[in-house]
Enzyme design. Structure first.
Site, PDB file in Angstrom:
ATOM      1  N   LYS A 148      -8.680  -0.923  -9.029  1.00  0.00           N
ATOM      2  CA  LYS A 148      -9.236  -1.266  -7.635  1.00  0.00           C
ATOM      3  C   LYS A 148     -10.327  -0.460  -7.198  1.00  0.00           C
ATOM      4  CE  LYS A 148      -7.716  -2.946  -3.067  1.00  0.00           C
ATOM      5  NZ  LYS A 148      -8.352  -1.864  -2.183  1.00  0.00           N
ATOM      6  N   THR A 171      -6.042   2.575  -6.702  1.00  0.00           N
ATOM      7  CA  THR A 171      -7.418   2.632  -5.994  1.00  0.00           C
ATOM      8  C   THR A 171      -8.038   3.890  -6.385  1.00  0.00           C
ATOM      9  OG1 THR A 171      -6.228   1.302  -4.089  1.00  0.00           O
ATOM     10  CG2 THR A 171      -8.054   2.406  -3.488  1.00  0.00           C
ATOM     11  N   TYR A 183      -2.083   5.676  -4.253  1.00  0.00           N
ATOM     12  CA  TYR A 183      -3.240   6.492  -4.000  1.00  0.00           C
ATOM     13  C   TYR A 183      -2.755   7.749  -4.611  1.00  0.00           C
ATOM     14  CZ  TYR A 183      -5.797   4.088  -0.125  1.00  0.00           C
ATOM     15  OH  TYR A 183      -6.561   3.285   0.468  1.00  0.00           O
ATOM     16  N   HIS A 212     -13.687  -1.915  -0.799  1.00  0.00           N
ATOM     17  CA  HIS A 212     -12.583  -1.411   0.078  1.00  0.00           C
ATOM     18  C   HIS A 212     -12.858  -2.336   1.302  1.00  0.00           C
ATOM     19  CE1 HIS A 212      -9.554   1.691  -0.165  1.00  0.00           C
ATOM     20  NE2 HIS A 212      -9.197   1.316   1.186  1.00  0.00           N
ATOM     21  N   SER A 265       0.866  -1.124   0.144  1.00  0.00           N
ATOM     22  CA  SER A 265       0.033  -0.061   0.054  1.00  0.00           C
ATOM     23  C   SER A 265       0.637   1.067   0.053  1.00  0.00           C
ATOM     24  CB  SER A 265      -0.720   0.134   1.421  1.00  0.00           C
ATOM     25  OG  SER A 265      -1.473   1.285   1.462  1.00  0.00           O
TER      26      SER A 265
HETATM   27  C1  LIG Z   1      -6.747  -2.422   7.606  1.00  0.00           C
HETATM   28  C2  LIG Z   1      -6.959  -2.098   6.096  1.00  0.00           C
HETATM   29  C3  LIG Z   1      -6.164  -1.358   5.610  1.00  0.00           C
HETATM   30  C4  LIG Z   1      -6.576  -0.867   4.275  1.00  0.00           C
HETATM   31  N1  LIG Z   1      -5.517  -0.200   3.450  1.00  0.00           N
HETATM   32  C5  LIG Z   1      -5.901  -0.268   2.280  1.00  0.00           C
HETATM   33  C6  LIG Z   1      -4.757   0.714   1.515  1.00  0.00           C
HETATM   34  O1  LIG Z   1      -4.071   1.246   1.909  1.00  0.00           O
HETATM   35  N2  LIG Z   1      -5.064   0.859   0.183  1.00  0.00           N
HETATM   36  C7  LIG Z   1      -6.236   0.024  -0.541  1.00  0.00           C
HETATM   37  O2  LIG Z   1      -6.186   0.140  -1.749  1.00  0.00           O
HETATM   38  N3  LIG Z   1      -6.936  -0.703   0.083  1.00  0.00           N
HETATM   39  C8  LIG Z   1      -6.797  -0.921   1.390  1.00  0.00           C
HETATM   40  N4  LIG Z   1      -7.647  -1.707   2.147  1.00  0.00           N
HETATM   41  C9  LIG Z   1      -8.497  -2.519   1.212  1.00  0.00           C
HETATM   42  C10 LIG Z   1      -8.211  -3.737   1.137  1.00  0.00           C
HETATM   43  O3  LIG Z   1      -7.214  -3.572  -0.092  1.00  0.00           O
HETATM   44  C11 LIG Z   1      -9.130  -4.639   0.273  1.00  0.00           C
HETATM   45  O4  LIG Z   1      -9.704  -4.151  -0.401  1.00  0.00           O
HETATM   46  C12 LIG Z   1     -10.065  -5.091   1.373  1.00  0.00           C
HETATM   47  O5  LIG Z   1      -9.404  -5.568   2.807  1.00  0.00           O
HETATM   48  C13 LIG Z   1     -10.750  -6.502   1.157  1.00  0.00           C
HETATM   49  O6  LIG Z   1     -11.495  -7.193   1.911  1.00  0.00           O
HETATM   50  P1  LIG Z   1     -11.162  -8.240   3.162  1.00  0.00           P
HETATM   51  O7  LIG Z   1     -10.305  -7.524   4.180  1.00  0.00           O
HETATM   52  O8  LIG Z   1     -12.444  -8.670   3.606  1.00  0.00           O
HETATM   53  O9  LIG Z   1     -10.250  -9.256   2.455  1.00  0.00           O
HETATM   54  C14 LIG Z   1      -7.460  -1.787   3.647  1.00  0.00           C
HETATM   55  C15 LIG Z   1      -8.091  -2.696   4.117  1.00  0.00           C
HETATM   56  C16 LIG Z   1      -7.887  -2.915   5.686  1.00  0.00           C
HETATM   57  C17 LIG Z   1      -8.642  -4.181   6.222  1.00  0.00           C
END
Ligand SMILES: Cc1cc2nc3c(=O)[nH]c(=O)nc-3n(C[C@H](O)[C@H](O)[C@H](O)COP(=O)(O)O)c2cc1C
Length: 377
Positions: A252, A156, A130, A276, A107
């Site tokens: 994404k 994203t 981002y 997300h 990320s």
């Molecule tokens: C703690 C956390 C931080 C996240 N940070 C980002 C991020 O920095 N960039 C991003 O594109 N998605 C981020 N996401 C979304 C994840 O990439 C992903 O879409 C999501 O976790 C998928 O669902 P799941 O946790 O149920 O597998 C984050 C998700 C979580 C749980």
């Protein structure tokens, strides 16, 4: 010793090991968390077709995502602050993914930097971008990812402004953590986490600190996002980003058929059907509910991936059956990391592989490449 047999086992262990504010950061969705819950619940509603007397030998989960060989169609999602679930978390998770033969996505909001992760891996990883208002900084991030040999850029699209997660506000989440009595207590009750954290120097946003200009309050994610992320991001911007990057591009955060069709004009290599992890628009449909509609809307013109709510190998199998060429796990690997560091991430991947392999066989298929809607009841 507890046996870790399910992702839920890893989650319980992570809760005991990770300070409350960081565990909650992972285990939270926006507002009422209805979309967060729907992501998981809707998988449970899909039923598999049990088949018998079919040859179950020589099974394989190996396939490709954007032309890269993967040992199973599961990548690690980009997640912010991963180095707060466990010291040096991104480096550990990247190594676990590399050994397992699945992609790791770093990320923008990681604790370990692009260069840190490159220093401990030998195969290319993916970088999630981002888009900030400061375009010099964005160009510089893209160039750093290129220099580190990243083989895909994951752009994203669904977080130009931040969805509200009540737990983070109540907990006063920050990185590095603040030293108020509440936060000191949360950390003091997790001595192993503290000890590991004391041994690393990586406790802030590694990709940003020292690289972005005029970053005033990075410790506060909501205010930094509000100040820096570009709410005007448009389809036009995808063009210059694609050009600057010049490699494989994954979009994404697509959850709508119209947006999926629009993505076809960008020439992206893949799109990720995602909300997300239920952290942005609460009240939106689950990813798995939207997946078949989006697959039908774009056909074979772009590779369709999905994330959100995958908690077992059966969930991956269902997503593949509904047309996903690849999936991603966020929380499952974060829980593994919080529970047991690098070994925990490997355990999460092993749990998912085993469940997928056995379920695929009992549905009468030997190759994940042959799985389609016919395995659903
Ligand atoms: C703690 C956390 C931080 C996240 N940070 C980002 C991020 O920095 N960039 C991003 O594109 N998605 C981020 N996401 C979304 C994840 O990439 C992903 O879409 C999501 O976790 C998928 O669902 P799941 O946790 O149920 O597998 C984050 C998700 C979580 C749980």
């Amino acid at each position: 010793m507890d046996k870790m047999l399910t992702i839920a086992d890893l989650k319980r262990k992570a809760e005991r090991r990770v300070p409350r504010m960081f565990f909650d950061y992972a285990d939270s969705g926006a507002w009422t968390e209805s979309t967060y819950r729907a992501n998981e619940d809707d998988f449970a509603k899909i039923k598999l077709r049990q088949r018998v007397l079919v040859d179950m030998t020589d099974r394989s989960l190996a396939t490709e995502m954007i032309g890269e060989k993967v040992s199973m169609p599961v990548a690690l999602s980009p997640t912010g602050l991963t180095g707060m679930q466990h010291a040096d978390g991104e480096m550990l998770a990247a190594k676990a993914a590399e050994e397992f033969g699945v992609p790791f996505t770093l990320s923008t909001m990681s604790i370990c930097s692009i260069e840190d992760v490159a220093s401990v891996t030998s195969k290319p990883f993916w970088f999630q971008l981002y888009v900030m208002k400061d375009r010099d900084f964005v160009n510089n991030l893209i160039d750093r990812a290129k220099a580190a040999g990243c083989s895909a850029l994951v752009l994203t699209l669904d977080l130009q402004i931040l969805g509200q997660r009540h737990k983070d506000l109540r907990n006063g989440l920050s990185a590095p953590p603040k030293f108020t009595p509440k936060h000191i207590w949360q950390m003091a009750t997790r001595p192993k986490w503290c000890l590991d954290m004391a041994r690393t120097k990586r406790r802030s946003f590694g990709n940003i600190v020292g690289h972005a200009k005029n970053v005033s309050d990075l410790s506060s994610l909501p205010s930094w996002t509000a100040e820096q992320f570009d709410p005007r991001l448009s389809w036009k911007d995808v063009e210059w980003i694609k050009e600057r990057w010049g490699g494989k591009l994954i979009l994404k955060g697509i959850l709508d058929e119209e947006d999926a069709r629009a993505s076809l004009d960008t020439g992206a290599d893949a799109i990720i059907v995602s909300n997300h992890g239920g952290r942005q628009l609460d009240g939106a449909h689950s990813s798995i509910a939207m997946l078949p509609k989006i697959v039908d809307a774009v056909g074979d013109r772009v590779e369709v991936h999905m994330d959100g709510g995958i908690r077992s190998g059966q969930d991956v199998l269902k997503a593949v059956a509904l047309g996903a060429k690849g999936t991603y796990i966020g929380r499952p690997f974060l829980y593994g990391l919080g529970a047991d560091g690098k070994q925990g991430v490997t355990t999460a991947l092993e749990i998912i592989r085993k469940e997928m392999d056995v379920s695929m066989a009992l549905c009468g298929k030997r190759l994940i490449r042959d799985v389609d809607r016919s395995i659903l009841a």
